[in-house]
Design a protein around this motif. Sequence first.
Motif, PDB file in Angstrom:
ATOM      1  N   ILE A   7       0.818  -1.214   0.000  1.00 38.86           N
ATOM      2  CA  ILE A   7       0.000   0.000   0.000  1.00 38.86           C
ATOM      3  C   ILE A   7       0.853   1.267   0.000  1.00 38.86           C
ATOM      4  CG2 ILE A   7      -1.931  -1.133   1.130  1.00 38.86           C
ATOM      5  CD1 ILE A   7      -1.101   0.265   3.732  1.00 38.86           C
ATOM      6  N   SER A   8       2.182   1.104  -0.157  1.00 34.80           N
ATOM      7  CA  SER A   8       3.041   2.290  -0.175  1.00 34.80           C
ATOM      8  C   SER A   8       2.817   3.099  -1.449  1.00 34.80           C
ATOM      9  CB  SER A   8       4.516   1.876  -0.102  1.00 34.80           C
ATOM     10  OG  SER A   8       4.812   1.345   1.156  1.00 34.80           O
ATOM     11  N   GLY A   9       3.016   4.412  -1.348  1.00 36.13           N
ATOM     12  CA  GLY A   9       2.924   5.279  -2.518  1.00 36.13           C
ATOM     13  C   GLY A   9       4.008   6.322  -2.484  1.00 36.13           C
ATOM     14  N   THR A  10       4.153   7.082  -3.553  1.00 34.91           N
ATOM     15  CA  THR A  10       5.184   8.099  -3.627  1.00 34.91           C
ATOM     16  C   THR A  10       4.679   9.464  -3.196  1.00 34.91           C
ATOM     17  OG1 THR A  10       4.610   8.644  -5.896  1.00 34.91           O
ATOM     18  CG2 THR A  10       6.232   6.885  -5.575  1.00 34.91           C
ATOM     19  N   GLY A  11       3.434   9.577  -2.848  1.00 34.52           N
ATOM     20  CA  GLY A  11       2.879  10.870  -2.470  1.00 34.52           C
ATOM     21  C   GLY A  11       2.201  11.554  -3.635  1.00 34.52           C
ATOM     22  N   ARG A  20      11.652   4.442   3.480  1.00 38.58           N
ATOM     23  CA  ARG A  20      10.212   4.611   3.640  1.00 38.58           C
ATOM     24  C   ARG A  20       9.788   4.537   5.102  1.00 38.58           C
ATOM     25  NH1 ARG A  20       7.689   6.538  -0.692  1.00 38.58           N
ATOM     26  NH2 ARG A  20       5.787   5.300  -0.347  1.00 38.58           N
ATOM     27  N   GLY A  21      10.730   4.615   6.029  1.00 37.18           N
ATOM     28  CA  GLY A  21      10.411   4.492   7.437  1.00 37.18           C
ATOM     29  C   GLY A  21      10.280   5.827   8.128  1.00 37.18           C
ATOM     30  N   SER A  22      10.172   5.777   9.457  1.00 33.74           N
ATOM     31  CA  SER A  22      10.059   6.991  10.252  1.00 33.74           C
ATOM     32  C   SER A  22      11.410   7.630  10.521  1.00 33.74           C
ATOM     33  CB  SER A  22       9.361   6.683  11.582  1.00 33.74           C
ATOM     34  OG  SER A  22       8.053   6.192  11.373  1.00 33.74           O
ATOM     35  N   GLY A  23      12.467   6.800  10.654  1.00 36.17           N
ATOM     36  CA  GLY A  23      13.791   7.331  10.961  1.00 36.17           C
ATOM     37  C   GLY A  23      14.783   7.197   9.830  1.00 36.17           C
ATOM     38  N   ASP A  29      13.953  10.727  -1.291  1.00 33.98           N
ATOM     39  CA  ASP A  29      13.195  10.771  -2.538  1.00 33.98           C
ATOM     40  C   ASP A  29      13.384   9.461  -3.296  1.00 33.98           C
ATOM     41  OD1 ASP A  29      11.790  12.430  -4.743  1.00 33.98           O
ATOM     42  OD2 ASP A  29      13.543  11.558  -5.744  1.00 33.98           O
ATOM     43  N   PRO A  30      12.297   8.734  -3.619  1.00 35.03           N
ATOM     44  CA  PRO A  30      12.453   7.404  -4.232  1.00 35.03           C
ATOM     45  C   PRO A  30      13.129   7.435  -5.592  1.00 35.03           C
ATOM     46  CG  PRO A  30      10.137   8.073  -4.206  1.00 35.03           C
ATOM     47  CD  PRO A  30      10.876   9.057  -3.354  1.00 35.03           C
ATOM     48  N   ARG A  31      12.933   8.490  -6.362  1.00 34.30           N
ATOM     49  CA  ARG A  31      13.583   8.568  -7.681  1.00 34.30           C
ATOM     50  C   ARG A  31      15.096   8.643  -7.528  1.00 34.30           C
ATOM     51  NH1 ARG A  31       8.854  11.103  -7.651  1.00 34.30           N
ATOM     52  NH2 ARG A  31       7.377  10.789  -9.387  1.00 34.30           N
ATOM     53  N   ARG A  32      15.564   9.487  -6.616  1.00 30.26           N
ATOM     54  CA  ARG A  32      17.010   9.632  -6.400  1.00 30.26           C
ATOM     55  C   ARG A  32      17.592   8.369  -5.766  1.00 30.26           C
ATOM     56  NH1 ARG A  32      17.810  14.592  -2.851  1.00 30.26           N
ATOM     57  NH2 ARG A  32      20.015  14.104  -3.223  1.00 30.26           N
ATOM     58  N   ALA A  33      16.824   7.724  -4.881  1.00 30.81           N
ATOM     59  CA  ALA A  33      17.288   6.471  -4.288  1.00 30.81           C
ATOM     60  C   ALA A  33      17.430   5.392  -5.359  1.00 30.81           C
ATOM     61  CB  ALA A  33      16.326   6.023  -3.193  1.00 30.81           C
ATOM     62  N   LEU A  34      16.495   5.340  -6.304  1.00 31.05           N
ATOM     63  CA  LEU A  34      16.582   4.378  -7.395  1.00 31.05           C
ATOM     64  C   LEU A  34      17.784   4.654  -8.295  1.00 31.05           C
ATOM     65  CD1 LEU A  34      12.813   3.999  -8.294  1.00 31.05           C
ATOM     66  CD2 LEU A  34      14.365   2.114  -7.684  1.00 31.05           C
ATOM     67  N   GLU A  35      18.103   5.904  -8.496  1.00 30.87           N
ATOM     68  CA  GLU A  35      19.290   6.238  -9.302  1.00 30.87           C
ATOM     69  C   GLU A  35      20.561   5.667  -8.666  1.00 30.87           C
ATOM     70  OE1 GLU A  35      19.084  10.456  -9.596  1.00 30.87           O
ATOM     71  OE2 GLU A  35      17.468  10.445 -11.095  1.00 30.87           O
ATOM     72  N   ILE A  36      20.616   5.668  -7.333  1.00 31.19           N
ATOM     73  CA  ILE A  36      21.758   5.072  -6.637  1.00 31.19           C
ATOM     74  C   ILE A  36      21.780   3.563  -6.850  1.00 31.19           C
ATOM     75  CG2 ILE A  36      22.691   4.586  -4.326  1.00 31.19           C
ATOM     76  CD1 ILE A  36      21.736   7.451  -3.579  1.00 31.19           C
ATOM     77  N   VAL A  44      19.466 -13.803  -8.661  1.00 31.39           N
ATOM     78  CA  VAL A  44      19.250 -12.433  -8.182  1.00 31.39           C
ATOM     79  C   VAL A  44      20.598 -11.815  -7.808  1.00 31.39           C
ATOM     80  CG1 VAL A  44      18.189 -11.046  -6.360  1.00 31.39           C
ATOM     81  CG2 VAL A  44      16.932 -12.977  -7.370  1.00 31.39           C
ATOM     82  N   THR A  45      20.805 -10.569  -8.220  1.00 27.63           N
ATOM     83  CA  THR A  45      22.053  -9.869  -7.907  1.00 27.63           C
ATOM     84  C   THR A  45      21.866  -8.784  -6.845  1.00 27.63           C
ATOM     85  OG1 THR A  45      21.647  -8.292  -9.714  1.00 27.63           O
ATOM     86  CG2 THR A  45      22.979 -10.255 -10.216  1.00 27.63           C
ATOM     87  N   ASP A  46      20.626  -8.277  -6.696  1.00 28.75           N
ATOM     88  CA  ASP A  46      20.372  -7.175  -5.769  1.00 28.75           C
ATOM     89  C   ASP A  46      19.001  -7.359  -5.118  1.00 28.75           C
ATOM     90  OD1 ASP A  46      22.522  -4.914  -6.872  1.00 28.75           O
ATOM     91  OD2 ASP A  46      21.628  -6.088  -8.496  1.00 28.75           O
ATOM     92  N   VAL A  47      18.926  -7.012  -3.833  1.00 26.11           N
ATOM     93  CA  VAL A  47      17.640  -6.942  -3.135  1.00 26.11           C
ATOM     94  C   VAL A  47      17.490  -5.508  -2.632  1.00 26.11           C
ATOM     95  CG1 VAL A  47      16.255  -7.755  -1.202  1.00 26.11           C
ATOM     96  CG2 VAL A  47      17.726  -9.362  -2.433  1.00 26.11           C
ATOM     97  N   VAL A  48      16.415  -4.844  -3.060  1.00 25.48           N
ATOM     98  CA  VAL A  48      16.188  -3.435  -2.710  1.00 25.48           C
ATOM     99  C   VAL A  48      14.956  -3.356  -1.820  1.00 25.48           C
ATOM    100  CG1 VAL A  48      15.710  -1.119  -3.588  1.00 25.48           C
ATOM    101  CG2 VAL A  48      17.283  -2.638  -4.830  1.00 25.48           C
ATOM    102  N   VAL A  49      15.120  -2.767  -0.644  1.00 21.10           N
ATOM    103  CA  VAL A  49      14.066  -2.704   0.363  1.00 21.10           C
ATOM    104  C   VAL A  49      13.470  -1.303   0.384  1.00 21.10           C
ATOM    105  CG1 VAL A  49      13.497  -3.027   2.788  1.00 21.10           C
ATOM    106  CG2 VAL A  49      15.293  -4.421   1.728  1.00 21.10           C
ATOM    107  N   ALA A  50      12.185  -1.200   0.105  1.00 21.55           N
ATOM    108  CA  ALA A  50      11.458   0.071   0.219  1.00 21.55           C
ATOM    109  C   ALA A  50      10.697   0.043   1.541  1.00 21.55           C
ATOM    110  CB  ALA A  50      10.509   0.260  -0.961  1.00 21.55           C
ATOM    111  N   ALA A  51      11.389   0.407   2.614  1.00 20.34           N
ATOM    112  CA  ALA A  51      10.825   0.292   3.961  1.00 20.34           C
ATOM    113  C   ALA A  51      11.739   1.024   4.927  1.00 20.34           C
ATOM    114  CB  ALA A  51      10.668  -1.180   4.342  1.00 20.34           C
ATOM    115  N   GLY A  52      11.510   0.810   6.218  1.00 19.75           N
ATOM    116  CA  GLY A  52      12.309   1.429   7.256  1.00 19.75           C
ATOM    117  C   GLY A  52      13.404   0.514   7.770  1.00 19.75           C
ATOM    118  N   ASP A  53      14.063   0.964   8.854  1.00 16.14           N
ATOM    119  CA  ASP A  53      15.229   0.252   9.367  1.00 16.14           C
ATOM    120  C   ASP A  53      14.901  -1.161   9.847  1.00 16.14           C
ATOM    121  OD1 ASP A  53      17.295   2.227   9.028  1.00 16.14           O
ATOM    122  OD2 ASP A  53      16.364   3.365  10.637  1.00 16.14           O
TER     123      ASP A  53
END
Length: 305
Positions: free
Chosen positions: A11-15, A91-94, A106-113, A58-67
Amino acid sequence: MRHIVYLINPISGTGGKKSLKSLISRMTEEQRIHYSIVDTHPTGDYHFLREKIKHEYVTDVVVAAGDGTVRQVAKALQDIPVPVSLGIIPRGSGNGLAFAARIPKDPRRALEIVFANRYAPVDAFYMNEQFCCMLSGLGFDAQVAHDFAASGTRGFWTYVKTSVRNFFRARTYPFEIYINGEQIYTNAYFISIANSNQFGNNFTIAPQASLGDGMLDIVIVQEMRKRKLVGSILRQVRSGKVQPRYGLDQEAGGILYFQAKSLVIRNPKLAPLHIDGDPWPGNDTFTIQVIPKAFRLLQPQAPQA
């Protein structure tokens, strides 16, 4: 050829109007990278990734979440025979680990990394048998974590209100710390054991901390008057000097900051505990040990190792 597995909250979104899933799909397809999207697991068990990595290359696991979720995934990736990089879309609080590694929210800039594919090894540590990838603590900040989790609402301002409320009713706990043959006996508001330099939200508590130096950073905020407490923490944030010996400056009212590869903490009054920001059951004794180069993290400007 890269194959990225994205772990995201369904249910996550980019805003904006487009969901995070749509953003990930569009940007990854533009890079012509093979990928799959998997929902985060409500129980926090990600050992299924090991078989997925083995059979799907799989070469990479990318987590869209908090710590907390980052910790669970990093734990599941321990000791796998094929090297896999871990990425974060904060995507977390901290978002303490992401911000320590200079990964933008920002998810776009994080994806660029993620697409740049630069990674470096990152340490972790065990607190008894619990895997920690960033920061764990006993006392005040752990009580904040427990109350925040019980509040039923998330977000930065809920965390701030919970912290302020706990500040006014905070009390100290007795601790015994054993490190390299020396002992520290103290009453403290909290003890932080860190691999990164901050609590989260870019609030730095251990300025000397490095994600990959093979050392833990231990901060002990001892008993003092409340109005002195804030100033002492701010001075710690600015200076961040490491004590040259562990037994120095133990008088009440100081902040101790030292580095070590291992230590033992006795906690006779069962001060509350958090692990990477998540509330955790306490214990009367903690044996803490660094795990050098526990996983490799995709980060800006990181050289491939």
